[in-house]
Motif scaffolding. Structure first.
Motif, short mmCIF file in Angstrom:
data_model
loop_
_atom_site.label_atom_id
_atom_site.label_comp_id
_atom_site.label_asym_id
_atom_site.label_seq_id
_atom_site.Cartn_x
_atom_site.Cartn_y
_atom_site.Cartn_z
N ASN A 102 10.27 5.75 10.32
CA ASN A 102 9.56 5.65 9.23
C ASN A 102 11.14 6.02 8.66
N PHE A 103 12.02 5.23 7.51
CA PHE A 103 13.19 5.93 6.98
C PHE A 103 12.70 6.84 4.78
N TRP A 104 13.06 7.62 4.48
CA TRP A 104 12.45 7.74 4.05
C TRP A 104 13.68 9.34 3.32
N ALA A 105 13.40 9.79 2.17
CA ALA A 105 14.32 10.11 0.92
C ALA A 105 13.30 11.49 -0.05
N MET A 145 22.41 0.71 11.66
CA MET A 145 22.09 0.07 12.51
C MET A 145 20.74 -1.19 12.28
N PHE A 146 20.16 -0.46 10.86
CA PHE A 146 18.97 -1.39 10.88
C PHE A 146 18.84 -2.38 9.80
N ARG A 147 19.87 -1.80 8.96
CA ARG A 147 20.62 -2.64 7.81
C ARG A 147 19.20 -2.43 6.72
N ILE A 148 18.33 -1.00 6.66
CA ILE A 148 18.11 -1.12 5.80
C ILE A 148 18.13 -1.32 4.28
N THR A 149 17.34 -1.70 2.98
CA THR A 149 17.85 -2.16 2.27
C THR A 149 17.28 -1.35 0.66
N VAL A 171 14.65 2.26 0.39
CA VAL A 171 13.49 3.62 1.23
C VAL A 171 12.79 3.62 0.93
N PRO A 172 11.09 3.13 1.48
CA PRO A 172 10.65 3.95 2.48
C PRO A 172 10.75 2.32 3.05
N GLU A 173 11.51 2.41 4.28
CA GLU A 173 11.44 1.52 5.16
C GLU A 173 10.96 1.57 6.38
N THR A 174 9.96 1.80 7.83
CA THR A 174 9.30 1.55 8.18
C THR A 174 9.54 0.65 9.83
N TYR A 175 9.97 0.66 10.11
CA TYR A 175 10.61 -0.55 11.78
C TYR A 175 9.22 0.41 13.25
N PHE A 176 8.47 -0.34 13.67
CA PHE A 176 7.79 -0.24 14.85
C PHE A 176 7.77 -1.03 15.92
N VAL A 191 8.46 -4.78 11.07
CA VAL A 191 9.07 -4.32 10.03
C VAL A 191 8.23 -4.24 8.71
N LYS A 192 8.14 -2.49 7.78
CA LYS A 192 7.53 -2.96 6.59
C LYS A 192 8.47 -1.82 5.53
N LYS A 193 8.78 -2.09 4.39
CA LYS A 193 9.60 -2.83 3.31
C LYS A 193 8.91 -1.79 2.59
N GLY A 194 8.95 -0.74 2.04
CA GLY A 194 8.07 -0.34 0.86
C GLY A 194 6.72 0.82 1.47
#
Length: 190
Positions: free
Chosen positions: A82-85, A149-153, A155-160, A170-173
């Motif tokens: 999970n990418f967050w801030a 590496m994942f080229r996130i657009t 946060v939040p974005e979650t990669y399983f 992939v869950k964006k949002g």
């Protein structure tokens, strides 16, 4: 006499300007190597994101408490990345559900959650983790290596990542509920 002086001056100038053949070849070889290096770098930078079904390259993350985690350490487990801030309002919406999901799966040892703090400061990030009582490993994305590496657009974005190390979902949002997280993880565990 003017012609002979002029001719000898041109000949002397031409001799001074010419370089040995090996210097010219070496300069062209260096130029070609430099251009090839730039090309490889640009290709890497412009590579698309990791797609579902693709093997996720190994990466490491050092958590806020100083432990280093490598994706390869979790072979055979489902990884929820999970990418967050701390400044991200939608991240706050899903924080409690992610922690609850982690606590549900933690004892089974089949699933690991990793939080990647994106472009944040450590004090604010630690405050965020304390506010939501988050216990799964979290660390800063130093120099945004992992997010690139994942080229996130955003946060939040979650990669399983599945048990074989391939990107599965992939869950964006933000997640809407605990059930949404569990549905993805349970599907990968079967």
């Amino acid at each position: 006499m003017d012609q002979s002086v002029d001719h000898s001056t041109k000949t002397a100038t031409a001799e001074r300007r010419s370089l040995p053949a090996w210097v010219v070849v070496l300069a062209f070889a260096a130029l070609i190597a430099f251009l090839a290096l730039i090309g490889v770098g640009l290709r890497r930078v412009q590579a698309g994101p990791i797609v579902i079904g693709q093997q996720v390259p190994d990466f490491s993350m050092t958590s806020f408490d100083g432990q280093t985690y490598h994706l390869s350490d979790f072979k055979g487990k489902v990884v929820v990345l999970n990418f967050w801030a701390s400044w991200c309002a939608p991240c706050s919406q899903e924080a409690a559900e992610l922690e609850e999901a982690w606590r549900n799966y933690q004892m089974g040892d089949d699933v690991i959650f990793l939080g990647v703090d994106y472009t944040d400061t450590e004090p604010e990030a630690l405050s965020y983790l304390a506010k939501f009582n988050i216990t799964y490993p979290n660390g800063p994305d130093l120099r945004t290596r992992i997010s690139q590496m994942f080229r996130i657009t955003g946060v939040p974005e979650t990669y399983f990542i599945d048990q074989e190390g391939k990107l599965a979902y992939v869950k964006k949002g933000p997640f809407a509920s605990l059930a949404e997280i569990q549905a993805v993880v349970d599907g990968l565990l079967q």
